[in-house]
Design a protein around this motif. Structure first.
Motif, PDB file in Angstrom:
ATOM      1  N   UNK A 242       0.827  -1.208   0.000  1.00  0.00           N
ATOM      2  CA  UNK A 242       0.000   0.000   0.000  1.00  0.00           C
ATOM      3  C   UNK A 242       0.859   1.255   0.000  1.00  0.00           C
ATOM      4  N   UNK A 243       1.973   1.221   0.726  1.00  0.00           N
ATOM      5  CA  UNK A 243       2.866   2.377   0.791  1.00  0.00           C
ATOM      6  C   UNK A 243       3.496   2.663  -0.571  1.00  0.00           C
ATOM      7  N   UNK A 244       3.907   1.594  -1.265  1.00  0.00           N
ATOM      8  CA  UNK A 244       4.510   1.775  -2.593  1.00  0.00           C
ATOM      9  C   UNK A 244       3.498   2.346  -3.580  1.00  0.00           C
ATOM     10  N   UNK A 245       2.251   1.904  -3.472  1.00  0.00           N
ATOM     11  CA  UNK A 245       1.203   2.424  -4.363  1.00  0.00           C
ATOM     12  C   UNK A 245       0.870   3.882  -4.073  1.00  0.00           C
ATOM     13  N   UNK A 246       1.070   4.280  -2.804  1.00  0.00           N
ATOM     14  CA  UNK A 246       0.737   5.659  -2.436  1.00  0.00           C
ATOM     15  C   UNK A 246       1.833   6.646  -2.795  1.00  0.00           C
ATOM     16  N   UNK A 251       5.943   6.557   4.300  1.00  0.00           N
ATOM     17  CA  UNK A 251       5.218   5.310   4.556  1.00  0.00           C
ATOM     18  C   UNK A 251       6.053   4.097   4.136  1.00  0.00           C
ATOM     19  N   UNK A 252       6.778   4.230   3.020  1.00  0.00           N
ATOM     20  CA  UNK A 252       7.653   3.145   2.574  1.00  0.00           C
ATOM     21  C   UNK A 252       8.741   2.886   3.600  1.00  0.00           C
ATOM     22  N   UNK A 253       9.337   3.952   4.120  1.00  0.00           N
ATOM     23  CA  UNK A 253      10.379   3.811   5.140  1.00  0.00           C
ATOM     24  C   UNK A 253       9.846   3.038   6.343  1.00  0.00           C
TER      25      UNK A 253
END
Length: 638
Positions: A242-246, A251-253
């Motif tokens: 979900x973080x990568x899509x956002x 969030x990715x970290x």
């Protein structure tokens, strides 16, 4: 900071590295955790009073998740009326089901669908963890009645209260009596700008006053406390997607860092490396220097696990430099980086560098004087690392009190997977030192206890923890002259390492080879022992270079085997070479490996009639024995 190598490694004949994971008690009977109520359990067990499925009372409910004392593998089983639930049992109530329990004191607990429940204490008082929905009716107290799901509840007799939690918040509702609630909160302190300090907020609820309170929770806290490692991994994998899509770097970290730590705890260093590299790239793209330091620190841990020691040193130095630029000199993250540098320098044989880093880190912790989770677990890890250095240099009397100090700190903390691993490290470290001191029964007892703790967190499949403890059990049985059992365990551990790392070279394999060589020596298989020692020496030279104390350990094994086979010239060359390496590492300090190298060299020289050289070696040996037990000197080059 989940993954570290903080267990003391010591050997009869040399410096010994110890992996961070271990093995203990091989069999924990599930029937002891969940069985029919018996008189022997009556005083320390909950009793199932009634079960309700879809509104109907039944004698038995199927499909209850019985987690037992394992974090990694849910077992589904039936639960029955009159069944006994002892301390340590973990349940998850299935859909459309309610379960009503009675404690030995007569207190009542009702569990609702999907609630996760853990029995923590039933003797001097009562303590439980409950995430979901549950009703507690306190009719009798001993010293305390406590319920926790991130927050803690202490009640008085005559209190009836609800605890409701989901993936976002926890709610307390008091129907009768008074409840005191303690929960962790984080505050920003002005003289340390931007830093969150953990404190405790306390308040009381009562039926006659404020009867309800709700608190927001981080989802990760629920997952960390109540789910298995496999569940945690799935959760963070979904969150990372979900973080990568956002396209949110922050969030990715967060999600990739948590996922990487989970991979590392499961023994998947390569998978962890990929996630920490993702964290590093995202942090740099977002100009998040704190996250960049976290990524570098964890990449250093991973590189050490993969035996890329020069790469690990570069990562740890970068992380420490960055943290020194970000924080005041007295900061827990600087102490954490120094601890990791000490662990690495110990593995490299740079004991003086390790001691200097530990001295600074422990001074930071003394000056911080904080009692939060990060501070306590960092202090415990520092004590274990220092104990490791003392253990590897055979200063056992200095190592054991440090291990005890670490264990006391860890027992004050909530039992997270990280804390459980460190507790296992402390028990394994104690077991190894006791073995080196000749107390084999006690050594085995501590190793078994360490294994039980590792098994709770990590499972029993191929894992560095399992391979490492089988290796340590193997050496212990060898010392106890149970060579057949020793060889079986060591060969199984070696096969496990080969499955985990393929044909790659790893320093942990060399420890198994060393122990195999020792076991073979004990049954007179000196040719096989020499081959095992030479394999270990070749790998160690490629990993560490020619002047590492672990290379000297292998050379000593080769020298012993050659001497037994009648090759005195080869034995003398290798024992003298080992002595030169060890003298460079330890200077004028005593170490039993150095003593053995000198003793063997002197004996061979005397047998060859080289009297003057033999006398010179004897004088050096006498000088070395005078400083036995004294602190390690740091005048030697590293």
């Amino acid at each position: 900071m989940i993954a570290t190598e903080e267990a003391v490694a010591v050997r009869r004949d040399g410096a010994r590295h110890f992996s961070r994971c271990a093995l203990a008690c091989l069999f924990l009977a599930f029937s002891l955790l969940l069985g029919r109520a018996q008189s022997a359990l009556a005083q320390d067990a909950m009793t199932v009073e009634w079960i309700e499925v879809q509104g109907r009372k039944v004698q038995r409910a199927e499909g209850v998740v019985i987690i037992g004392i394992r974090f990694d593998e849910d077992k589904r089983a039936a639960i029955s009326v009159s069944q006994a639930l002892i301390k340590g049992i973990r349940l998850e109530i299935p859909a459309l089901t309610r379960v009503h329990l009675r404690s030995p004191n007569g207190n009542q607990v009702t569990l609702f669908p999907h609630t996760r429940f853990v029995v923590l204490e039933l003797t001097t008082g009562e303590s439980y963890s409950a995430c979901g929905e549950s009703l507690f009716d306190v009719r009798k107290l001993l010293k305390f009645f406590n319920v926790s799901c991130k927050s803690s509840v202490a009640s008085v007799r005559g209190t009836k209260f609800w605890v409701r939690s989901n993936q976002e918040q926890i709610t307390y509702v008091v129907e009768q009596g008074t409840v005191s609630i303690s929960r962790d909160v984080y505050v920003s302190v002005r003289n340390r700008p931007g830093e969150l300090i953990q404190t405790v907020n306390e308040e009381s609820l009562s039926a006659g006053g404020r009867a309800e309170a709700s608190y927001r929770l981080d989802k990760k806290e629920i997952v960390k406390e109540f789910r298995s490692l496999s569940d945690t991994r799935k959760y963070f994998e979904k969150e990372l997607g979900a973080s990568l899509n956002s396209n949110s770097a922050a969030a990715v970290v967060s999600s990739a860092l948590s996922l990487g730590k989970t991979f590392l705890l499961q023994g998947d260093a390569k998978g962890a490396k990929q996630k920490f590299e993702l964290v590093l790239n995202a942090a740099r793209a977002n100009r998040d220097r704190k996250a960049e330091a976290w990524a570098l620190n964890n990449l250093g841990v991973v590189a050490q696990e993969l035996s890329a020691l020069s790469e690990s040193l570069a990562h740890h130095n970068q992380a420490l430099k960055l943290r020194r630029s970000l924080y005041d000199p007295i900061h827990v993250e600087i102490a954490q980086s120094l601890n990791n540098l000490a662990i690495l320098n110990r593995a490299l044989g740079n004991y003086c560098e390790a001691l200097r880093a530990l001295e600074e880190a422990r001074e930071i912790q003394r000056r911080l004087q904080t009692q939060d989770y990060d501070s306590k677990i960092t202090s415990a890890k520092l004590a274990l690392t220092l104990a490791t250095v003392h253990g590897e240099t055979a200063r056992f009397s200095a190592a054991l009190p440090l291990i005890d100090d670490a264990r006391k700190l860890l027992r004050e903390l909530r039992l997270t997977p990280e804390v459980a691993v460190e507790l296992a490290n402390s028990d394994l470290a104690t077991g190894i030192i006791l073995r080196e001191q000749g107390d084999l029964p006690e050594a085995i007892r501590y190793m078994q206890r360490a294994y039980a703790q590792y098994q709770q967190v990590l499972g029993t499949n191929d894992h560095p923890a399992v391979a490492n403890v089988e290796e340590e059990f193997g050496l212990t049985y060898s010392r106890n002259n149970e060579v057949k059992k020793s060889m079986e365990l060591l060969e199984h551990a070696l096969a496990m390492w080969r499955r985990m790392i393929g044909n790659g070279e790893n320093r942990y394999v060399t420890f198994v080879l060393q122990h195999l060589g020792e076991a073979m020596e004990r049954v007179g298989r000196h040719g096989d022992a020499e081959r095992a020692y030479r394999q270990a020496a070749d790998i160690r030279r490629r990993l560490y270079g020619d002047s590492h104390p672990l290379v000297a350990e292998s050379l000593l094994g080769i020298a012993r085997a050659q001497n037994a086979l009648g090759n005195q010239a080869g034995a003398l060359d290798d024992s003298m070479h080992a002595a030169r390496i060890l003298r460079k590492v330890y200077g004028k300090s005593h170490h039993p490996q150095l003593e053995e190298a000198l003793r063997l060299s002197g004996a061979i020289l005397a047998a060859q009639g080289r009297t003057s050289e033999s006398v010179e070696i004897s004088q050096a040996l006498a000088q070395l024995q005078k400083v036995r037990g004294e602190p390690l000197t740091c005048s030697a080059p590293n």
